[in-house]
Scaffold this active site. Structure first.
Site, PDB file in Angstrom:
ATOM      1  N   HIS A 126      32.411  39.991  31.697  1.00 35.06           N
ATOM      2  CA  HIS A 126      33.040  40.366  32.954  1.00 35.06           C
ATOM      3  C   HIS A 126      34.457  40.880  32.711  1.00 35.06           C
ATOM      4  O   HIS A 126      35.179  40.342  31.865  1.00 35.06           O
ATOM      5  CB  HIS A 126      33.071  39.171  33.912  1.00 35.06           C
ATOM      6  N   PRO A 127      34.887  41.872  33.469  1.00 33.12           N
ATOM      7  CA  PRO A 127      36.235  42.427  33.287  1.00 33.12           C
ATOM      8  C   PRO A 127      37.289  41.559  33.971  1.00 33.12           C
ATOM      9  O   PRO A 127      36.989  40.766  34.866  1.00 33.12           O
ATOM     10  CB  PRO A 127      36.127  43.783  33.988  1.00 33.12           C
ATOM     11  N   SER A 156      31.109  46.561  39.509  1.00 31.51           N
ATOM     12  CA  SER A 156      32.417  45.913  39.453  1.00 31.51           C
ATOM     13  C   SER A 156      33.468  46.730  40.188  1.00 31.51           C
ATOM     14  O   SER A 156      34.344  46.186  40.865  1.00 31.51           O
ATOM     15  CB  SER A 156      32.826  45.693  37.996  1.00 31.51           C
ATOM     16  N   GLN A 171      35.601  45.132  43.286  1.00 30.27           N
ATOM     17  CA  GLN A 171      37.055  44.995  43.270  1.00 30.27           C
ATOM     18  C   GLN A 171      37.699  45.849  44.362  1.00 30.27           C
ATOM     19  O   GLN A 171      38.687  45.449  44.983  1.00 30.27           O
ATOM     20  CB  GLN A 171      37.609  45.348  41.888  1.00 30.27           C
TER      21      GLN A 171
END
Length: 473
Positions: free
Chosen positions: A373-374, A390, A394
């Site tokens: 995961h970032p 993602s 975000q």
């Protein structure tokens, strides 16, 4: 090749059943079925091995091998001679049409009753060739019996049957009937309050479930009804609940099953009379034949085929769901090997399967998922190198619109969290906004590594849940 697939459908419509849009916005469709079996039951005169033993007023009846059972025969004869006509007077007088489940051989032995059914514009659906058990029939024999039932029915009635209900069916019955592609509906199920579609090869088959509980057969079973008042009370309670659900915007279907030799007795039919009076005292009640329901459903709720996870091949399944857990297609590969079925053909079903694989994986493998995961609002986001999922997540929390101070705060928190716990801070941002994300960041960073590992895993599952909801929407 499919592996480890569970054929039973335990989901159906789930919690979001369709509004059937009954004619004139009816709150409930009340449908009466009269099973006509008299003259089609087990009897040595019909080339059967023994007499009938099912659904009569003889307690504990058993078959008599090789013999006629005079008492049993006379009870069935009562249904044809007296019970049918009492019911005919009741329903024609109430202007309520019936669906007849007609055993073809019984119809052939009762021409006057058939003429009365037709004159009343009642639907005559097929109830099979003979009123006998199908469970031990080889598929080839049962298929031949289905074909002969169709032929004889058309010969006796003048038109082929458009609906089918065996009753004493085998595990092959519904498939064999569907494969004829000759019926608007099949009713050998008891699994829903609404019609639904099933797929057999390239054929879409409508199923209209039947009932064994709102059914006068319980006058001949234990536990069951003893008086007509008990029958009325049960039917009234069922109707009142369904009528209330329809008033609240969720109309359903209510089926009542009847038999000439049972409800046709004067002490039993009184309860049915009271029930008819009860429903006719309510507005917005539709009393159709089953063929009317079938036609309505085909127009307003035609079947739409869609990709179903439980029927996908391995490559399609992994391609479809391999990205739900960030950069971890091995989870989808493991889920494909599980016992999947129709209950998994929805967001909750696939989520459960994927989570099972994730939860049973080693700590090292789960840690690798967390590391995939970032960071929130980190360097990958700034460089436009996040996955599409993602990026959307975000963005939904406004993390693409940070001030310089907010970005600096996120960067410092990301670094501190990673240094302490060994994996990125993970949170399902769609449950939050910028303020609550920062508050969670400050609250969780002080937790122990084990606490945060467990919480991060829960958040990964929550993120997967959102992604699947998007896919299935």
């Amino acid at each position: 090749m499919l592996v480890n697939r569970y054929p039973r459908d335990m989901r159906g419509y789930g919690q979001n059943a369709p509004n059937p849009q009954w004619p004139n916005n009816a709150k409930v469709a009340v449908q009466f079925v009269l099973n006509y079996e008299e003259g089609g039951e087990n009897c040595v005169l019909h080339d059967d091995d023994a007499s009938e033993a099912f659904l009569s007023d003889i307690p504990g009846a058993a078959q008599w091998p090789g013999q006629r059972h005079w008492n049993m025969e006379s009870i069935y004869e009562y249904g044809a001679r007296a019970g049918f006509w009492r019911l005919h007077r009741l329903f024609t007088g109430a202007d309520i049409p019936l669906t007849i489940y007609g055993v073809a051989s019984a119809l052939a032995r009762n021409p006057e009753q058939v003429a009365a059914m037709k004159a009343a514009d009642w639907e005559i659906a097929s109830h099979g060739l003979k009123w006998v058990e199908h469970k031990d029939m080889p598929a080839e024999e049962e298929s031949a019996a289905i074909a002969e039932a169709q032929r004889l029915h058309a010969e006796v009635v003048g038109t082929p049957p458009r609906g089918w209900y065996t009753g004493r069916c085998s595990q092959n019955t519904v498939r064999l009937v569907a494969e004829t592609q000759a019926f608007d509906y099949i009713s050998d199920t008891y699994d829903d309050d609404l019609p639904y579609w099933r797929e057999y090869g390239d054929h879409d088959q409508l199923i209209i479930p039947y009932t064994l509980e709102a059914n006068d057969m319980r006058f001949a079973t234990s536990p069951g009804w003893i008086t007509g008042e008990q029958f009325f009370s049960y039917l009234k309670d069922a109707f009142d609940i369904l009528y209330a659900e329809g008033t609240a915007g969720a109309p359903k279907m209510m089926t009542i099953g009847l038999h000439c030799r049972l409800i046709g007795r004067p002490g039993k039919i009184a309860g049915l009379q009271r029930f008819i009076e009860h429903i006719q005292s309510h507005a917005d009640v539709w009393c159709p034949r089953r063929i009317d329901i079938a036609q309505h459903w085909a127009i307003h709720h035609p079947h739409q085929r869609r990709a179903r996870p439980s029927t996908m091949d391995r490559d399609t399944f992994v391609t479809s769901y391999g990205g739900i857990f960030e950069h971890s297609p091995w989870i989808a590969e493991g889920a494909y090997e599980l016992e999947l079925g129709p209950a998994h053909d929805c967001a909750a079903g696939i989520h459960n399967a994927l989570c099972r694989v994730f939860r049973s994986a080693s700590e090292e493998d789960r840690l690798n998922v967390l590391k995939a995961h970032p960071d929130l609002a980190g360097k990958l986001a700034a460089a436009g190198r996040l996955t599409a999922e993602s990026t959307n997540e975000q963005t939904s929390a406004g993390l693409d619109m940070l001030t310089d101070d907010e970005r600096e705060s996120f960067t410092a928190l990301n670094t501190s969290y990673m240094d302490k716990h060994g994996f990125p801070f993970i949170i399902a941002v769609r449950d939050h906004d910028k303020t609550s994300i920062l508050a969670a960041f400050h609250r969780r960073i002080g937790n122990t590594r084990d606490t945060e590992f467990a919480e991060a895993c829960r958040q990964v599952e929550r993120i997967a849940e959102f992604r699947l909801q998007d896919m299935f929407a």
